[in-house]
Motif scaffolding. Sequence first.
Motif, PDB file in Angstrom:
ATOM      1  N   GLU A 485       0.826  -1.206   0.000  1.00  0.00           N
ATOM      2  CA  GLU A 485       0.000   0.000   0.000  1.00  0.00           C
ATOM      3  C   GLU A 485       0.861   1.257   0.000  1.00  0.00           C
ATOM      4  O   GLU A 485       0.487   2.282  -0.581  1.00  0.00           O
ATOM      5  CB  GLU A 485      -0.937  -0.012   1.207  1.00  0.00           C
ATOM      6  CG  GLU A 485      -2.095  -0.990   1.038  1.00  0.00           C
ATOM      7  CD  GLU A 485      -3.029  -0.991   2.233  1.00  0.00           C
ATOM      8  OE1 GLU A 485      -2.569  -0.604   3.340  1.00  0.00           O
ATOM      9  OE2 GLU A 485      -4.186  -1.390   2.072  1.00  0.00           O
ATOM     10  N   VAL A 486       2.008   1.187   0.635  1.00  0.00           N
ATOM     11  CA  VAL A 486       2.960   2.304   0.571  1.00  0.00           C
ATOM     12  C   VAL A 486       3.405   2.533  -0.868  1.00  0.00           C
ATOM     13  O   VAL A 486       3.521   3.675  -1.332  1.00  0.00           O
ATOM     14  CB  VAL A 486       4.171   2.031   1.485  1.00  0.00           C
ATOM     15  CG1 VAL A 486       5.266   3.070   1.253  1.00  0.00           C
ATOM     16  CG2 VAL A 486       3.746   2.017   2.947  1.00  0.00           C
ATOM     17  N   ILE A 487       3.643   1.456  -1.591  1.00  0.00           N
ATOM     18  CA  ILE A 487       4.065   1.581  -2.988  1.00  0.00           C
ATOM     19  C   ILE A 487       2.937   2.161  -3.836  1.00  0.00           C
ATOM     20  O   ILE A 487       3.183   2.976  -4.742  1.00  0.00           O
ATOM     21  CB  ILE A 487       4.502   0.209  -3.530  1.00  0.00           C
ATOM     22  CG1 ILE A 487       5.640  -0.362  -2.683  1.00  0.00           C
ATOM     23  CG2 ILE A 487       4.935   0.311  -4.986  1.00  0.00           C
ATOM     24  CD1 ILE A 487       6.010  -1.787  -3.011  1.00  0.00           C
ATOM     25  N   ILE A 488       1.702   1.790  -3.554  1.00  0.00           N
ATOM     26  CA  ILE A 488       0.565   2.361  -4.279  1.00  0.00           C
ATOM     27  C   ILE A 488       0.518   3.868  -4.068  1.00  0.00           C
ATOM     28  O   ILE A 488       0.330   4.644  -5.022  1.00  0.00           O
ATOM     29  CB  ILE A 488      -0.754   1.710  -3.807  1.00  0.00           C
ATOM     30  CG1 ILE A 488      -0.785   0.233  -4.184  1.00  0.00           C
ATOM     31  CG2 ILE A 488      -1.962   2.431  -4.428  1.00  0.00           C
ATOM     32  CD1 ILE A 488      -1.971  -0.521  -3.599  1.00  0.00           C
ATOM     33  N   GLN A 489       0.688   4.301  -2.835  1.00  0.00           N
ATOM     34  CA  GLN A 489       0.682   5.733  -2.540  1.00  0.00           C
ATOM     35  C   GLN A 489       1.815   6.443  -3.271  1.00  0.00           C
ATOM     36  O   GLN A 489       1.649   7.571  -3.749  1.00  0.00           O
ATOM     37  CB  GLN A 489       0.794   5.941  -1.029  1.00  0.00           C
ATOM     38  CG  GLN A 489      -0.417   5.449  -0.253  1.00  0.00           C
ATOM     39  CD  GLN A 489      -0.214   5.535   1.247  1.00  0.00           C
ATOM     40  OE1 GLN A 489       0.792   6.072   1.714  1.00  0.00           O
ATOM     41  NE2 GLN A 489      -1.159   4.999   2.005  1.00  0.00           N
ATOM     42  N   ARG A 490       2.956   5.789  -3.381  1.00  0.00           N
ATOM     43  CA  ARG A 490       4.081   6.391  -4.082  1.00  0.00           C
ATOM     44  C   ARG A 490       3.759   6.570  -5.564  1.00  0.00           C
ATOM     45  O   ARG A 490       4.014   7.612  -6.153  1.00  0.00           O
ATOM     46  CB  ARG A 490       5.314   5.505  -3.903  1.00  0.00           C
ATOM     47  CG  ARG A 490       6.602   6.101  -4.456  1.00  0.00           C
ATOM     48  CD  ARG A 490       7.725   5.086  -4.360  1.00  0.00           C
ATOM     49  NE  ARG A 490       7.832   4.559  -3.002  1.00  0.00           N
ATOM     50  CZ  ARG A 490       8.389   3.396  -2.699  1.00  0.00           C
ATOM     51  NH1 ARG A 490       8.870   2.621  -3.665  1.00  0.00           N
ATOM     52  NH2 ARG A 490       8.464   2.985  -1.454  1.00  0.00           N
ATOM     53  N   HIS A 491       3.186   5.523  -6.182  1.00  0.00           N
ATOM     54  CA  HIS A 491       2.793   5.624  -7.589  1.00  0.00           C
ATOM     55  C   HIS A 491       1.737   6.706  -7.782  1.00  0.00           C
ATOM     56  O   HIS A 491       1.802   7.491  -8.742  1.00  0.00           O
ATOM     57  CB  HIS A 491       2.249   4.286  -8.086  1.00  0.00           C
ATOM     58  CG  HIS A 491       3.282   3.221  -8.208  1.00  0.00           C
ATOM     59  ND1 HIS A 491       4.582   3.470  -8.570  1.00  0.00           N
ATOM     60  CD2 HIS A 491       3.199   1.853  -8.023  1.00  0.00           C
ATOM     61  CE1 HIS A 491       5.258   2.335  -8.605  1.00  0.00           C
ATOM     62  NE2 HIS A 491       4.437   1.343  -8.279  1.00  0.00           N
ATOM     63  N   ALA A 492       0.755   6.745  -6.890  1.00  0.00           N
ATOM     64  CA  ALA A 492      -0.314   7.742  -7.003  1.00  0.00           C
ATOM     65  C   ALA A 492       0.250   9.153  -6.850  1.00  0.00           C
ATOM     66  O   ALA A 492      -0.143  10.078  -7.576  1.00  0.00           O
ATOM     67  CB  ALA A 492      -1.389   7.472  -5.948  1.00  0.00           C
TER      68      ALA A 492
END
Length: 634
Positions: A485-492
Motif C-alpha cells: 500500500e505504501v508503494i501504491i501511494q508512491r505511484h499515485a
Amino acid sequence: MPMKGMRTVFFKSWSPSRTPPPPSPLRITFSESLMDENIEMAQSIITKWDSNSDSSSSCNLASLFSPENRHEAKQYLNSVKYLQQAMQYLASQDPASENLVAALNLMQTAMKRLGREFYKILKSNRDHLDPESISSHSRSASMSRSSMSDFEDESECDLRHENDSILEVERASMAAMADLRVIADCMISAGYAKECAKIYKTIRKSIIDEALFHLGVERFTLFQLQKMDWEVLEVRIKIWLKAVKVAVKTLFYGERILCDQVFSTSGMRESCFSEISREGALSLFAFAENVAKCKKTPEKIFRILDLYEAISDLWPEIEYIFTSVSTSSVRQTAVNALIKLGEAVRTVLKEFETVIQKETSKSPVAGGGVHPLTRYVMNYLTLLTDYSEILPDIVVDWPLTVSSPLPASYFGSLNADEAITSPLSMRLAWLILVTLCKLDGKAELYKDVALSYLFLANNLQYVVGKVRESNLRFLLGEDWIAKHEVIIQRHAGNCERMGWSKVLESLPEDPSAKIPLDQVKDHFRRFNTAFEETYNKQSSWIIPDPELRDRIKVSVERRIAPVYKEFYEKHGGARLRRQTWNESIVLFTPEDLGNYLSDVFRGVEVRGAFRPIQVEVGEVGARRSLVPKITCLF
C-alpha cells in the motif's frame, strides 16, 4: 468309566508309525457305539435336507436358515460338528473303515447343502448386504452384539432382543451376516474353506464391479486419457471425484466390514477381501495417477488439485480398509497417485510462471486501467488459495530458486518477503512479484509518464485488493499488504505530481503577491490552457477502485484549489473589472474546479472544448451553468 478316561479314548490320535496297544473290548465297544450314534444322528438330519434325496423333496423349497427352521439349522450345524469328531476318531482307529467312508460321503453331502445355503443367503439378501447398509450401521454400538450368531449363545445373541431403534433392514442385514458367519465357520472347520471362499468371492466381486460401473468408474489406459480432449477428460474427472468418495467410504468400507464379520474366526478374510476389491480399487486410483501423467497446462491445475485433495482426504480410510499385505498394491497405487499429482502441480506452477514471463502484448491498456494479465494472475492465485490445506504438502520440498535478486524498483529498501516464511507463501509472493515486474515493463508503453504511474497504481491496487479479500491475506500477511500500500501511494503521488505539474506551474509561486496586470492575464490564460488540457486528458484515464480514485481526486484538489482560489480572489475581481476587452480571461471560478475534478479518472472522454465565459463588469467569477458533454468510452 471316569470322564477323564473316556476323553482319552475319544481324542487319542492315531499315528501310522506305531501300532497302538490293543484296547480292552469294553472301551472299543463304547467308543464305537458313541461314534455310531453321532453318525446316525448326523445322517438323519443331513439326509432330510439333502437336495438329492427323494424323501427330502418337500424341504428343497425352504431354506434351512429361514426363521421357521432356526431350530433345525442349529441341530444341522451341531450334527456336522459331531460328524467331524466321529471322522477324526475313526481315522485314528482304521483309515480304511467303511464307517469312515460313509461319514466322509455324509460330510460332503452336508457341505454341499451348506454351500447352497451360503450362496442363497448371499443372493437373497443382496439388498440387505449392500455396502451402504453395512457401512451405515456398522458404526452403531449394537454392531458387536448383533454380529454374533444366535446359534452360539441365545442368552446374549438372540436378535429379537435388539434395541428397538434399529431399523428392520439393519436387523435383516445383521441376521444374514450372522448366518453367513456360522456357515463359514462350519465349512472352514470341516476343511471346505476353499469352496466357501469361492462362493463368497464370486458373488461379492460381481457386486463390487457392478457398483463401480454404476458410479461411472471406467478403466482407461494412459494412452486413452492422453488422446481425450480436455473438456471430455474434465467431465471424467468430475465423475471420478464423486465416485471415489462413495467407493471408499461406502463400497470398499462396507465390503471390508462384511468380510470381517463373515470370516471373523478364520484367516481368510484378508485374502477374500483382497480378491474381491483389489482389481476395482487399483483401477480407481490408477485413473488419478494417469491423469497426472497427461499434458499439463495452467488451467488444468485445479482439477489436478481436486484429485489430490480427494485422495488425501480419503487416505485414513484407504489405509484402514486396505491394511493387509495382500492389498498393499492398492495403498501403493494411491500413494503413487498422490506423488504424481503433486509433481504435476509443481510442473503446472512452473509453467504458469513461464506464461507470465512470456506474455508479449504490446498494446497499452486504455486509460491506464487494470491489465488482463493482472486479472488473470490474481484470479488464478485466489483460486489456488482454496487449496491452502493441501498445497503446503505439495510445495514443502520444492525450494524457491531465483536467478536474480528481487527488483529494487518495486520494493526499494523494503524487504517484502521478510515476514513470509512458509514455502507456499514464498511461492505465491514470488509469482505476484514476477507479475509486477512484467507490468513494470508494460508501463513503459505509455508516452505520458503520469499515466504510466497511474497504470502501476491501478494494477497494484487490484493486486492488494485481491489479497485482502481472499485467503492470500492469511498466507502473505498484513505486513505484505501494508508495504505494498505504501508503494501504491508512491505511484499515485508521482501520477499527481507529474500529471498536474503544468497546472500548478501556470500560477505564480506567490499567488497573493502584487504583479502587473499583463502577468495576471498571462497566468489566467496559461492556467486555462493547462487545466483544460489536463482535464481532457485525465477524463479518459481510469481508476477502477473507488477508494483510490477518491483519494487521488482529493489530493489533486488540495494541491490546486487553494493556490488558484487565493490567486483568483487577489487578481480576478476589481483589477479586471477596471479593464475592458473582448477576450475571455477567467474561465473557472474556484468552485468550478471541484466540479471538473469529479469527472476525471472515470474512463470517459470529453466531447468538445470548454465554452469560455464572457467576462463583463459585475459578472467576473460567475459560475458556469453548463458542463461539457461527456460520453462513456466503454
